[in-house]
Design an enzyme around this catalytic site. Structure first.
Site: not given
Ligand code: PEP
Length: 251
Positions: A11, A213, A96, A98, A13, A168
């Protein structure tokens, strides 16, 4: 138990440029793991045509990061399911954190988007996850159930047959605070059980990705858990070697 094919989805973003899209995809294509892992890139919408060209003939799939809940018409700024499909997208991330917490997408909107995408030929990657204060208040399972139930109520359980779920935890996304493998497993097995209450077969087959992460050095441990079927990768998907190492860890 069904043998679920691991899926690792990038992803990106709202990051990148024409140059970085080419550079990342070149790097991914050169060192792809074998067919025992499915690899997917969810690019910013404006770079989807470029990514589609770059990925032509490769085993890497293409996805979007969100989509309109409407088919077509007077929805300024939106991008439709048909538009994404025309450019070769097979997947779309829905709900997601966000989108939920920065752009205010409520469970109802997420459910509408899932229903429309899944019903019109895009595979949805439905994101579920609790915020830190919800985990600390002991309501993680309640939050996950509410998020999931809203989608099941709208789309029906059969719509999950070829969908994907991503657990997530919001406190782990982009923070460097990864969930422990045990915390991830606990949430994943809870989600699978919720689906099994409606349909055992779908619950057994559905892939549940962990996101939050994931890095090259913690991926193998997370992916070794029984109900973790791969990952949704943000920051680490913007570095060729890190992302490829995560894909290897999913094998
Ligand atoms: C995400 O954007 O879905 C995500 C898990 O980001 P990150 O791996 O940076 O935590």
């Amino acid at each position: 138990m069904t043998n679920r094919l691991p899926l690792v989805a990038a992803n990106w973003k709202m990051n990148g440029s024409r140059a970085s899209v080419k550079e990342l995809l070149d790097g991914f294509k050169q060192n792809l793991p074998g067919s025992d892992v499915e690899v997917l890139v969810c690019a910013p919408a404006i770079y989807i045509p470029l990514a589609a060209d770059e990925l032509a003939g490769s085993a890497i799939g293409l996805g979007a990061q969100t989509v309109s809940e409407y088919a077509a018409g007077a929805y300024t700024g939106e991008i439709s399911v048909d538009m994404l499909k025309e450019y070769g997208c097979r997947y779309v991330i829905i709900g997601h954190s966000e989108r939920r917490h920065v752009f205010g997408e409520a469970n109802g909107t997420v459910a509408n988007k899932f229903y429309f995408a899944q019903g019109n030929g895009l595979k949805a990657i439905l994101c579920l996850g609790e915020q830190l204060q919800e985990r600390e208040a002991g309501v993680t399972e309640q939050v996950l159930s509410e998020q999931l139930d809203a989608v099941i109520a709208k789309a029906g359980i059969a719509a999950f047959t070829d969908a994907v779920i991503a657990y997530e935890p919001v406190w782990a996304i982009g923070t460097g605070h990864t969930a422990t493998p045990e915390q991830a497993q606990e949430a994943h097995s809870f989600i699978r059980l919720q689906i099994a209450r409606h349909d055992d077969h779908i619950a057994d087959g559905i892939r549940i990705l962990y996101g939050g992460s994931v890095k090259a050095d913690n991926a193998a441990e997370l992916f070794s858990m029984a109900d973790v079927d791969g990952g949704l990768i943000g920051g680490a998907s913007l570095k060729v070697n890190d992302f490829l190492a995560i894909c290897q860890a999913a094998r």
